[in-house]
Design an enzyme around this catalytic site. Structure first.
Site, PDB file in Angstrom:
ATOM      1  N   LYS A  59      62.046  34.034  60.305  1.00 17.95           N
ATOM      2  CA  LYS A  59      61.673  35.381  60.760  1.00 17.95           C
ATOM      3  C   LYS A  59      61.056  36.220  59.644  1.00 17.95           C
ATOM      4  CE  LYS A  59      64.506  35.579  64.856  1.00 17.95           C
ATOM      5  NZ  LYS A  59      65.161  34.256  64.708  1.00 17.95           N
TER       6      LYS A  59
HETATM    7  C1  LIG Z   1      65.011  33.220  65.645  1.00 15.16           C
HETATM    8  C2  LIG Z   1      65.283  31.827  65.255  1.00 15.16           C
HETATM    9  C3  LIG Z   1      64.901  30.732  66.067  1.00 15.16           C
HETATM   10  C4  LIG Z   1      64.240  30.922  67.416  1.00 15.16           C
HETATM   11  O1  LIG Z   1      62.948  31.433  67.331  1.00 15.16           O
HETATM   12  P1  LIG Z   1      62.285  32.147  68.613  1.00 15.16           P
HETATM   13  O2  LIG Z   1      61.016  32.711  68.119  1.00 15.16           O
HETATM   14  O3  LIG Z   1      63.257  33.199  69.050  1.00 15.16           O
HETATM   15  O4  LIG Z   1      62.095  31.106  69.645  1.00 15.16           O
HETATM   16  C5  LIG Z   1      65.180  29.453  65.620  1.00 15.16           C
HETATM   17  N1  LIG Z   1      65.812  29.241  64.457  1.00 15.16           N
HETATM   18  C6  LIG Z   1      66.192  30.253  63.654  1.00 15.16           C
HETATM   19  C7  LIG Z   1      66.911  29.944  62.388  1.00 15.16           C
HETATM   20  C8  LIG Z   1      65.937  31.573  64.014  1.00 15.16           C
HETATM   21  O5  LIG Z   1      66.329  32.573  63.223  1.00 15.16           O
END
Ligand SMILES: *Cc1c(COP(=O)(O)O)cnc(C)c1O
Length: 531
Positions: free
Chosen positions: A113
């Site tokens: 993120k």
């Molecule tokens: C947010 C997140 C995901 C999922 O991603 P999306 O964009 O919500 O599908 C997967 N793995 C981790 C570690 C995350 O923080």
């Protein structure tokens, strides 16, 4: 480039308005009026581009020059990725001839993120500084107050994206004592004066309820002017398209002369559908992706969509047969798994893909196609809200299956996958979310005979999810968490000074008092709620 709401209406927003608004007033998500195509010479011209160069080139296709000049855009992008520890920003790691891992966790909080939130924070700051510079002397300055709830993972990425940004403050609620020690420390050791951690005595659902209620509170809304800054923000999707391109060029270089004949699949551990949606935009722009693979945990609404052809919150085939289904299921119906960042009931960004599926399949005159797609989509969304399920026409499913595959992975398979990659040579320790992707990739590869190559997106560093990693590997005689997993940045983190405000019961008024207390010291502020 202008943006419109998936649920229709005549509203057309600039990129700046889209980013600052987040969620459309009619409940829809903003998408671009057209998906731009790549310049004809992109394959040769972009081949040697760095992450920064690619980011500027791709973002420029979605942001008009009058909104952000190319020089300003480059400065913003450079500033955003300066905080990353790897020169490639998102490096590609080879596992074997057919499998590669795209590591997205080299940002400040060791999770994917960061790629989007580092840029989003800088975009907010840029827009606010520019708006305020245009105001007459004495005129009220625009400020943002971001409020969000976290179960641990996303809160820190948001805090690191917004720390120390002019005109922005951030309030993150977490359930006290229910967040992993490393994740709690990552959030609460940030000492910038615009960052506020609220430790709520209660559960994650309590925290989320408080944030939702703040958002729905008319009086609070009127005073603070609410908006949204969550995972549906368009800038987050756009920022994520870049690593699909970068990894495509990196894999082309690895595959050599055969590259053009080999189909490339991207396997994505999926929760809110933001990460994989960026891959869909990359593909629609012209990047040759043979399939996008949705990898889910036991919260498998998307795997059921593609494989059973049903879009429904609860699995209707299971409803009567399981009586022990309550264990590990929260009050909201979400199952608790070893990959908590993917524990969702309904994926918010899926609405964007559904719009494109509606558009391709709707029966309407060309001139009415756009409006008809919005109408169809809005119908599906309200049906989902009312009934928890939507019947999906066959044509729509076929279109979805043309570009995507999906697999559901259990906690047991997740643990086995962490083990098997640790035992491979060279040994590779993966976090549980990445393991869901690796397991899904393996299942799909075992069914394929054609020349394909897989890029698995790795969404977090294993040290962030020490519980699952230790559970998988502790019995292994040669495994040592401190030596094999823990990055230098985490050492000593637990002993650092904390910046946290205790909220002694899950009570919205206590949270309001804290936010208003800080706002009173700074009367020009307005509030943006939701993460
Ligand atoms: C947010 C997140 C995901 C999922 O991603 P999306 O964009 O919500 O599908 C997967 N793995 C981790 C570690 C995350 O923080």
């Amino acid at each position: 480039m202008k943006y419109f709401s998936t649920r229709g209406g005549n509203e057309r927003l600039s990129f700046e308005e889209t980013v600052l608004t987040g969620l459309a007033p009619n409940g829809g998500l903003y998408i671009p009026e057209t998906i731009p195509s790549l310049p004809p010479d992109w394959k040769t011209k972009w081949r040697s581009y760095s992450f920064i160069d690619l980011s500027v080139a791709i973002l420029s296709l979605y942001i008009s020059r009058e909104e952000i000049s190319e020089i300003d855009l480059r400065t913003l992008v450079q500033k955003s990725y300066q905080t990353f520890r790897h020169p490639d920003i998102t490096p590609l790691k080879k596992l074997d001839d057919k499998r590669y891992v795209l590591e997205l966790f080299h940002g400040p909080t060791f999770a994917f993120k960061d790629v989007a939130l580092q840029l989003l924070g800088n975009l907010f700051e840029f827009f606010l500084l520019r708006r305020n510079a245009r105001k007459a002397p004495g005129e009220k300055q625009e400020k943002l107050t971001v409020v969000g709830a976290t179960s641990g993972d996303t809160g820190s990425a948001a805090i690191y994206g917004l720390r120390n940004k002019a005109n922005i403050s951030i309030f993150i609620l977490h359930p006290k004592g229910r967040v992993s020690p490393i994740q709690e420390a990552q959030m609460t050791t940030v000492s910038d004066s615009n960052v506020h951690n609220l430790a709520v005595t209660g559960t994650f659902d309590d925290c989320q309820d408080i944030v939702k209620s703040l958002f729905n509170d008319a009086a609070f809304n009127a005073t603070h002017r609410l908006g949204a800054v969550n995972s549906i923000n368009w800038a987050r999707i756009l920022a994520q398209t870049v690593y699909y391109f970068l990894s495509y060029f990196h894999i082309q270089a690895q595959l050599g002369p055969d590259a053009e004949r080999i189909g490339i699949q991207y396997v994505v551990p999926t929760g809110n559908f933001g990460d994989i949606l960026a891959g869909y935009y990359a593909q629609r722009m012209g990047l040759p992706i043979s399939k996008l693979v949705v990898a889910t945990n036991a919260n498998d609404i998307l795997a059921r969509f593609w494989n059973a052809g049903k879009y429904e919150k609860a699995d209707s085939d299971l409803e009567q047969s399981t009586s022990d289904g309550k264990q590990g299921t929260s009050s909201s119906g979400v199952k608790e798994t070893l990959s908590p960042a993917m524990d969702i009931l309904v994926s918010s960004n899926f609405e964007r893909l559904l719009w494109y599926l509606a558009y391709e399949n709707v029966e309407a005159e060309e001139a009415n196609r756009h409006d008809a797609a919005c109408e169809t989509l809005a119908g599906w969304m309200s049906k989902m809200k009312a009934d928890g399920r939507v019947p999906i026409p066959t044509g729509v499913l076929e279109t979805a299956r043309r570009d995507f595959l999906a697999e559901r992975i259990s906690d047991q398979q997740t643990l086995l996958t962490i083990q098997s990659h640790f035992e491979e040579t060279p040994s590779y320790v993966v976090d549980p979310h990445t393991a869901v992707g690796l397991a899904a990739g393996q299942i799909i590869a075992s069914r394929e005979s054609s020349a394909t190559c897989q890029i698995m997106l790795s969404t977090a560093h294993p040290a962030k999810f020490s519980e699952a990693v230790t559970l998988a590997l502790s019995a292994h005689p040669s495994f040592n968490f401190e030596r094999d997993v823990l990055p230098a940045e985490f050492i000593g983190l637990l002993e650092k000074k904390r910046n946290v405000i205790d909220i002694l019961k899950p009570d919205i008024d206590l949270v309001k008092a804290v936010i208003e207390g800080f706002a009173e010291r700074d009367p020009s502020s307005q509030t943006v709620v939701g993460l």
